[in-house]
Write a protein that holds these residues in place. Structure first.
Motif, PDB file in Angstrom:
ATOM      1  N   LEU A 120      47.570  76.216  16.365  1.00 51.01           N
ATOM      2  CA  LEU A 120      47.818  74.969  16.715  1.00 51.01           C
ATOM      3  C   LEU A 120      48.267  74.775  18.126  1.00 51.01           C
ATOM      4  N   ALA A 121      47.092  75.189  19.169  1.00 50.17           N
ATOM      5  CA  ALA A 121      48.637  75.351  20.578  1.00 50.17           C
ATOM      6  C   ALA A 121      48.699  73.458  20.695  1.00 50.17           C
ATOM      7  N   GLU A 153      35.565  76.016  11.782  1.00 51.91           N
ATOM      8  CA  GLU A 153      34.989  76.756  12.512  1.00 51.91           C
ATOM      9  C   GLU A 153      35.760  77.849  13.716  1.00 51.91           C
ATOM     10  N   LEU A 154      36.031  77.328  14.055  1.00 46.65           N
ATOM     11  CA  LEU A 154      37.033  77.904  15.413  1.00 46.65           C
ATOM     12  C   LEU A 154      37.693  78.670  14.774  1.00 46.65           C
ATOM     13  N   VAL A 155      38.975  77.758  13.676  1.00 46.28           N
ATOM     14  CA  VAL A 155      39.837  79.072  12.955  1.00 46.28           C
ATOM     15  C   VAL A 155      38.286  80.334  12.259  1.00 46.28           C
ATOM     16  N   ARG A 156      38.136  79.793  11.775  1.00 45.44           N
ATOM     17  CA  ARG A 156      36.591  80.826  10.953  1.00 45.44           C
ATOM     18  C   ARG A 156      36.509  82.289  12.188  1.00 45.44           C
ATOM     19  N   GLN A 157      35.775  81.799  13.545  1.00 43.01           N
ATOM     20  CA  GLN A 157      36.003  82.268  14.736  1.00 43.01           C
ATOM     21  C   GLN A 157      37.023  83.588  15.093  1.00 43.01           C
ATOM     22  N   LEU A 158      37.953  82.289  15.141  1.00 43.92           N
ATOM     23  CA  LEU A 158      39.618  83.283  15.090  1.00 43.92           C
ATOM     24  C   LEU A 158      39.952  84.613  14.594  1.00 43.92           C
ATOM     25  N   LEU A 216      38.285  75.684  21.574  1.00 43.20           N
ATOM     26  CA  LEU A 216      38.636  74.226  21.821  1.00 43.20           C
ATOM     27  C   LEU A 216      38.083  73.622  21.152  1.00 43.20           C
ATOM     28  N   ALA A 217      38.479  72.608  20.416  1.00 43.19           N
ATOM     29  CA  ALA A 217      37.351  71.465  20.065  1.00 43.19           C
ATOM     30  C   ALA A 217      37.540  70.572  20.058  1.00 43.19           C
ATOM     31  N   HIS A 218      36.109  68.676  20.002  1.00 43.61           N
ATOM     32  CA  HIS A 218      36.132  67.916  20.845  1.00 43.61           C
ATOM     33  C   HIS A 218      35.550  67.190  20.378  1.00 43.61           C
ATOM     34  N   ARG A 258      33.540  55.975  18.614  1.00 38.25           N
ATOM     35  CA  ARG A 258      33.991  54.791  18.606  1.00 38.25           C
ATOM     36  C   ARG A 258      35.539  54.201  18.977  1.00 38.25           C
ATOM     37  N   GLY A 259      36.022  53.052  19.802  1.00 44.61           N
ATOM     38  CA  GLY A 259      37.214  52.774  20.195  1.00 44.61           C
ATOM     39  C   GLY A 259      37.247  52.636  20.953  1.00 44.61           C
ATOM     40  N   ALA A 260      37.950  53.719  22.055  1.00 42.95           N
ATOM     41  CA  ALA A 260      37.278  55.321  22.153  1.00 42.95           C
ATOM     42  C   ALA A 260      38.885  55.617  21.647  1.00 42.95           C
ATOM     43  N   ASN A 261      37.698  56.463  20.851  1.00 39.26           N
ATOM     44  CA  ASN A 261      39.189  58.049  20.562  1.00 39.26           C
ATOM     45  C   ASN A 261      38.375  59.310  20.608  1.00 39.26           C
ATOM     46  N   ALA A 262      39.840  59.586  21.595  1.00 40.99           N
ATOM     47  CA  ALA A 262      39.187  61.353  21.929  1.00 40.99           C
ATOM     48  C   ALA A 262      39.838  62.223  21.014  1.00 40.99           C
ATOM     49  N   GLY A 263      40.143  63.182  20.562  1.00 40.89           N
ATOM     50  CA  GLY A 263      40.413  64.175  20.010  1.00 40.89           C
ATOM     51  C   GLY A 263      40.095  65.204  21.008  1.00 40.89           C
ATOM     52  N   VAL A 264      41.166  66.108  21.488  1.00 40.64           N
ATOM     53  CA  VAL A 264      40.433  67.521  21.591  1.00 40.64           C
ATOM     54  C   VAL A 264      42.024  68.493  20.928  1.00 40.64           C
ATOM     55  N   SER A 265      41.006  69.516  20.400  1.00 41.00           N
ATOM     56  CA  SER A 265      42.216  70.637  20.276  1.00 41.00           C
ATOM     57  C   SER A 265      42.347  71.860  20.926  1.00 41.00           C
ATOM     58  N   ILE A 266      43.625  72.918  20.545  1.00 36.41           N
ATOM     59  CA  ILE A 266      43.256  74.155  21.108  1.00 36.41           C
ATOM     60  C   ILE A 266      44.038  75.019  19.839  1.00 36.41           C
ATOM     61  N   LEU A 267      43.067  75.957  19.610  1.00 33.60           N
ATOM     62  CA  LEU A 267      43.390  76.978  18.502  1.00 33.60           C
ATOM     63  C   LEU A 267      43.777  78.698  19.112  1.00 33.60           C
ATOM     64  N   THR A 268      44.286  79.255  19.384  1.00 33.02           N
ATOM     65  CA  THR A 268      44.453  80.255  19.523  1.00 33.02           C
ATOM     66  C   THR A 268      44.801  81.466  18.844  1.00 33.02           C
ATOM     67  N   ARG A 269      44.963  82.795  18.972  1.00 34.12           N
ATOM     68  CA  ARG A 269      45.407  83.927  18.241  1.00 34.12           C
ATOM     69  C   ARG A 269      45.710  85.063  18.873  1.00 34.12           C
TER      70      ARG A 269
END
Lengths: 156, 381
Positions: free
Chosen positions: B225-226, B343-348, B364-366, B370-381
């Motif tokens: 989880l980068a 999903e992305l972990v299984r793909q990687l 990348l997951a996005h 509401r909030g506003a709340n925005a989350g962005v995660s980046i996964l690598t292998r």
């Protein structure tokens, strides 16, 4: 008096003043709008950053300073985005469909509100709009609840 | 600096499960993640649970059923990004050296129909302004104005994601739709038709995070989880997910998703060009295209071109929502962001079955809402 309009649901100043057939007319929330003439929204101007807020605030949401003073927002503007609501949203007791959109007030903010035109095909970008007061619903006690809305400006 | 690795993932399918409690769905997802990681009772030092409608002590109810309490259990609400907020907190705690192993999960059982939220004030509801899909529609119309997106493009997004969803056994909808069916489904709020909107539903997802060694030499098959970043909105944009009643005419204020993406790219040391696949917020068809632009997957105004080139479809240069997206899976608010991570972990790892994107290394997951709340995660292998 251009604000008295032959649009369904638009409440004239006379109705607001006297109460149609004696019924009490109350705004959905205090401090949002003034029936005029002309009908207009009640906002705030920040003396620190210069930006206008709606609804009215004591502390500016843009800069956080406590330098806001009450102002009357411009009554007219241009249509910036629009749609129609076809299913009653949560907590709403009025009729559907109704117009819904954003108007960019003259030299002022962009404001979200109801539109008097429920057919999106009859509206166009940058169309001149004016602030009006409309009936939302009549309560069981006969009380007429009103709110602000934006109506296409009818050429004089 | 400590790196963060994904030791296990688990999912309860997304859909409608009338006989299953939200806690029981959480138990399924958490048990699967722990089993995959080979970790049992006492094996993690903290737990973060994302949920918007779960109610008081949602996380405790799940872990109580598993007999796994005693450690800090923190419930996190951040609208559509609740799971992303939980992930950010867990990841940050590991990076800071507070814990070695942290459980993150998200659970949700949404009421049917238009989402009712305490976010709106009573007068806004009474005035008809709590019309959530109408705000989506206004954003869609603005996108059509600024980016040349057409209703056919909006239908194409639905067709693409539903086609992807056929290969996802955990999705609510696993059948294809054609564009004409999308465009003849009921108009909810012009330009959005019913089939262009995702379905609020139920489900759970879990991710077990552990402290990794230095970046090189990670255990084989481990996904890193980068970055896991969360941002809120800036005042200004009238159609921000913060749902203000007014905004300014200044179009230069960056949206929450761009703030989160910029931070995530910096944390992970990668850019949009390095991505192999993306799971993004597709609450409605236009939202996916807006996400392309806000995440920097294309220039501002370029989302229609990216879609029409087929780049974001299966087999394209940068597949988006190979899971089927929320349009196929539905959206259980607390679980959706972690569902993307699963999903992305299984793909990687190369474990995505019929929907596997070959050779994926950076994903990348996005989520945004509401909030506003925005989350962005980046996964690598």
């Amino acid at each position: 008096m251009h604000y008295i309009r032959a649009v369904d649901g638009v409440v004239s100043r006379a109705a607001v003043a006297s109460g149609a057939e004696g019924a009490a007319v109350v705004p959905v929330h205090d401090g949002l709008f003034d029936a005029g003439p002309p009908a207009h929204l009640l906002g705030s101007a920040c003396d620190s950053c210069g930006l206008l807020s709606f609804p009215r605030v004591e502390r500016c949401g843009y800069c956080g300073e406590v330098d806001s003073r009450p102002v009357n927002l411009p009554a007219t503007g241009r249509l910036w985005a629009w749609t129609a609501v076809t299913t009653a949203p949560p907590g709403y007791r009025g009729a559907v469909p109704f117009g819904f959109g954003v108007v960019e007030l003259d030299a002022g903010p962009r404001v979200v509100g109801r539109l008097t035109e429920p057919d999106p095909d009859r509206l166009r970008a940058h169309q001149p709009m004016e602030t009006v007061v409309v009936t939302l619903h009549t309560g069981d006690d006969g009380q007429v609840v009103t709110t602000y809305a934006f109506a296409p400006t009818v050429p004089a | 600096m400590t790196t963060v690795e994904v030791a296990g993932v688990g999912l309860h399918p997304f859909g409608r499960f009338p006989g299953t409690s939200v806690s029981d769905m959480g138990v399924v997802a958490v048990s699967a993640a722990l089993a995959e990681a080979g970790i049992g009772r006492g094996g993690f030092q903290a737990a973060y649970c994302g949920t918007a409608y779960g109610g008081v002590a949602s996380g405790h109810r799940v872990l109580g059923k598993l007999g796994m309490t005693g450690m800090p259990i923190v419930d996190v609400e951040a609208g559509c990004a609740s799971g992303a907020a939980a992930l950010m907190l867990a990841s940050s705690a590991i990076r800071a050296g507070q814990y070695d192993t942290v459980l993150v999960f998200g659970i949700e059982k949404m009421p049917k129909g238009m989402i009712r939220s305490s976010f709106f004030e009573p007068w806004q509801e009474e005035a008809g302004l709590a019309a959530t899909p109408a705000y989506f529609a206004l954003r869609a119309q603005r996108l059509m104005t600024t980016s040349g997106v057409t209703k056919d493009d909006l239908a194409s997004v639905v067709v693409k994601n539903r086609r992807h969803g056929v290969h996802n056994p955990d999705a609510m909808f696993q059948t294809e739709v054609d564009a004409s069916s999308v465009l003849t489904s009921r108009v909810v709020c012009e330009p959005l038709h019913l089939w262009m909107l995702c379905t609020p539903n139920e489900g759970a997802a879990a991710v077990l995070l552990t402290a990794g060694g230095p970046a090189p030499g990670r255990a084989a098959g481990r996904v890193r989880l980068a970055a896991a970043e969360l941002r809120s909105h800036l005042a200004g944009p009238v159609l921000s997910e913060s749902t203000p009643m007014s905004g300014t005419a200044d179009d230069s204020v960056p949206p929450a998703s761009t703030l989160a993406a910029t931070a995530a790219y910096e944390s992970a040391g990668v850019g949009p060009d390095d991505l192999d696949l993306v799971e993004c917020q597709d609450t409605d068809a236009a939202r996916e295209l807006i996400s392309y632009e806000e995440l920097g997957l294309c220039p501002v105004g370029g989302s229609a071109d990216l879609l029409r080139r087929g780049d974001t479809a299966r087999g394209g240069r940068l597949p988006v929502n190979l899971s089927g997206g929320l349009l196929s899976k539905g959206e259980p608010l607390g679980a959706s962001a972690l569902g993307q991570v699963v999903e992305l972990v299984r793909q990687l790892r190369g474990q995505a079955g019929d929907r596997q994107h070959p050779g994926a290394r950076v994903a990348l997951a996005h989520t945004v809402g509401r909030g506003a709340n925005a989350g962005v995660s980046i996964l690598t292998r």
